[in-house]
Design an enzyme around this catalytic site. Structure first.
Site, PDB file in Angstrom:
ATOM      1  N   CYS A  99       0.806  -1.224   0.000  1.00 25.29           N
ATOM      2  CA  CYS A  99       0.000   0.000   0.000  1.00 25.29           C
ATOM      3  C   CYS A  99       0.840   1.276   0.000  1.00 25.29           C
ATOM      4  O   CYS A  99       0.292   2.374  -0.134  1.00 25.29           O
ATOM      5  CB  CYS A  99      -0.950   0.000   1.192  1.00 25.29           C
ATOM      6  SG  CYS A  99      -1.970  -1.478   1.276  1.00 25.29           S
ATOM      7  N   HIS A 392      -9.393   2.462  -2.070  1.00 26.25           N
ATOM      8  CA  HIS A 392      -7.958   2.209  -1.947  1.00 26.25           C
ATOM      9  C   HIS A 392      -7.439   1.282  -3.045  1.00 26.25           C
ATOM     10  O   HIS A 392      -7.289   0.088  -2.839  1.00 26.25           O
ATOM     11  CB  HIS A 392      -7.677   1.610  -0.564  1.00 26.25           C
ATOM     12  CG  HIS A 392      -6.276   1.172  -0.334  1.00 26.25           C
ATOM     13  ND1 HIS A 392      -5.174   1.888  -0.776  1.00 26.25           N
ATOM     14  CD2 HIS A 392      -5.781   0.076   0.316  1.00 26.25           C
ATOM     15  CE1 HIS A 392      -4.074   1.252  -0.415  1.00 26.25           C
ATOM     16  NE2 HIS A 392      -4.411   0.155   0.241  1.00 26.25           N
ATOM     17  N   CYS A 422       0.117   2.674   6.385  1.00 24.46           N
ATOM     18  CA  CYS A 422       0.567   1.326   6.707  1.00 24.46           C
ATOM     19  C   CYS A 422       0.622   0.543   5.401  1.00 24.46           C
ATOM     20  O   CYS A 422       0.099   0.982   4.379  1.00 24.46           O
ATOM     21  CB  CYS A 422      -0.392   0.654   7.683  1.00 24.46           C
ATOM     22  SG  CYS A 422      -2.088   0.491   7.029  1.00 24.46           S
TER      23      CYS A 422
END
EC number: 2.3.1.16
Length: 436
Positions: A99, A392, A422
């Site tokens: 990510c 996302h 994160c």
């Protein structure tokens, strides 16, 4: 030796964020159904170049990322160069850091500028949860290799006899950590339980995120940083994120059942980010080159840091480890920041990190600090809403955050902003930008 990070080139020029753009973010199998990450990447880079009126031939390097990679085009960056009118000699390579992927691509381009190897580059990332590399079972894969070597019909028949019906079924991409077998959602559940984060608090954060994102779209603030995407067969288009709950009602979140711990869990589909399709990109230049070309940068990179922690416990606590490093390298404290943008993978993960930011015990035991990172001022935190609302697309979130915080700081007259996230594998990232 100074702890300050010098994010400048040999001439002392800062790294300028000249422009940023993204596609709308769309839930899996909706507006971008059938559109690959590569196609979305080419789409956003083409539009970014057109809007900035930058000659593609001036781009010296493109670093682009993708988390769910397609075997047909493993180097997405090179394919984007070939599909957007840049010189065929333009340096291009792909990165992946879960990510935090487009944070990594941005840092790589920035470091190329810092060393003097280039003056202009593009960074970004794209992911599709709708166009996936569907695999085969290990037994079928083994058999297919053996079939390629088999000479006679009898040999081939013997190979087929080793397979059962289950071995022929398609295998979707893994959603769990390779090293632990734990999914992100299971880790979010663990963090919620460990830090006593209630279902009500998680739902409240999700409601806040959707409400602010809806208000932001209504205000028109995102129009200049989100393109209109026309998708094949070009009979329709998408011009805004389609995950946002318009007119979000807090009470409605309580109706959903837990997604990962069915009996005792608190993490639901409503307080987690959905699987999402989308792409984003930014243009980076040396400060001098940007001025020479007549650009007014939307921001400058002040500092950055990456972190890595254990994957068995609190795997999504990366912001709490990376942020103090970035602050130290910028010579700042948390209270000095104008805005804070934290990636909301899950409401539970976000609230756990916010709790650790304010914890002196965590600072002493985990960070070796004698004081907490700091209590987060909610008037500075994710003021336009966050990933819980926008969605996302794994590799696109980093440069979405960078662009969004820079443009919001610009609207507010300048200041400094923290972007942090994160990432799977126990990874974390933090980047501080400054805007004039």
């Amino acid at each position: 030796m100074s702890d300050r990070q010098q994010v400048t080139n040999a001439k002392g020029e800062r790294i300028a964020i000249v422009a940023g753009l993204r596609t709308p973010f769309a839930k899996q199998a909706t507006a971008f159904h059938g559109v690959s990450a590569l196609d979305m990447g080419k789409m956003v880079v083409n539009e970014l170049l057109a809007r900035s009126e930058l000659d593609p031939k001036l781009i010296e390097q493109l670093v682009y990322g993708q988390v769910v990679q397609m075997p047909a085009a493993p180097n997405i960056a090179r394919e984007i160069v070939l599909g957007t009118g840049m010189n065929v000699s333009t340096d291009a390579y792909s990165v992946t850091r879960a990510c935090a992927t487009s944070f990594q691509s941005a840092v790589n381009v920035a470091e190329s500028i810092m060393t003097g190897n280039i003056e202009i580059g593009i960074a970004g990332g794209a992911d599709s949860s709708s166009v996936l590399p569907i695999g085969v079972s290990k037994k079928l894969a083994h058999a297919l290799v053996d079939l390629n070597k088999a000479r006679s019909f009898g040999q081939k028949l013997q190979i087929f006899r080793r397979l059962g019906i289950k071995d022929l079924l398609p295998v979707p991409p893994a959603v769990a950590e390779y090293s632990t077998g734990l999914s992100m959602g299971q880790t979010a559940e663990q963090m919620a339980k460990t830090y006593n984060i209630s279902r009500a608090d998680q739902d409240a954060l999700a409601h806040r995120s959707h409400t602010l994102a809806s208000e932001t779209w209504a205000s028109g603030h995102l129009r200049d940083e989100v393109m209109v995407a026309h998708v094949p067969p070009y009979k329709q288009f998408i011009d805004r994120d389609n995950n946002i709950r318009e007119n979000s009602v807090l009470e409605s979140y309580a109706k959903l059942r837990p997604a990962f711990d069915k009996q005792h869990g608190t993490v639901t589909a409503a307080n987690s980010t959905p699987l999402t399709d989308g792409a984003s990109a930014i243009i980076l230049m040396s400060e001098g080159r940007a001025k020479a070309l007549g650009y007014q940068p939307i921001g400058y990179i002040k500092s950055y840091a990456f972190s890595a922690i254990d994957v068995w416990q609190d795997m999504l606590m990366g912001p709490s480890y990376a942020t103090p490093l970035a602050l130290k390298r910028a010579g700042m404290e948390l209270e000095d920041l104008t805005l804070i943008e934290m990636h909301e993978a899950f409401a539970a993960q976000t609230l756990a990190n916010m709790q650790m930011f304010a914890s002196k015990k965590f600072a002493e035991e985990k960070l070796g600090r004698n004081r907490a990172i700091g209590e987060i001022d909610m008037s500075k935190f994710n003021v336009l809403g966050g990933s819980l609302a926008y969605g996302h697309p794994f590799a696109a979130t980093g440069t979405r955050l960078i662009t969004q915080v820079c443009r919001e700081l610009k609207r507010r007259g300048g200041g400094t902003g923290l972007t942090t996230a994160c990432a799977a594998g126990g990874l974390g990232v933090a980047m501080i930008v400054e805007v004039e």
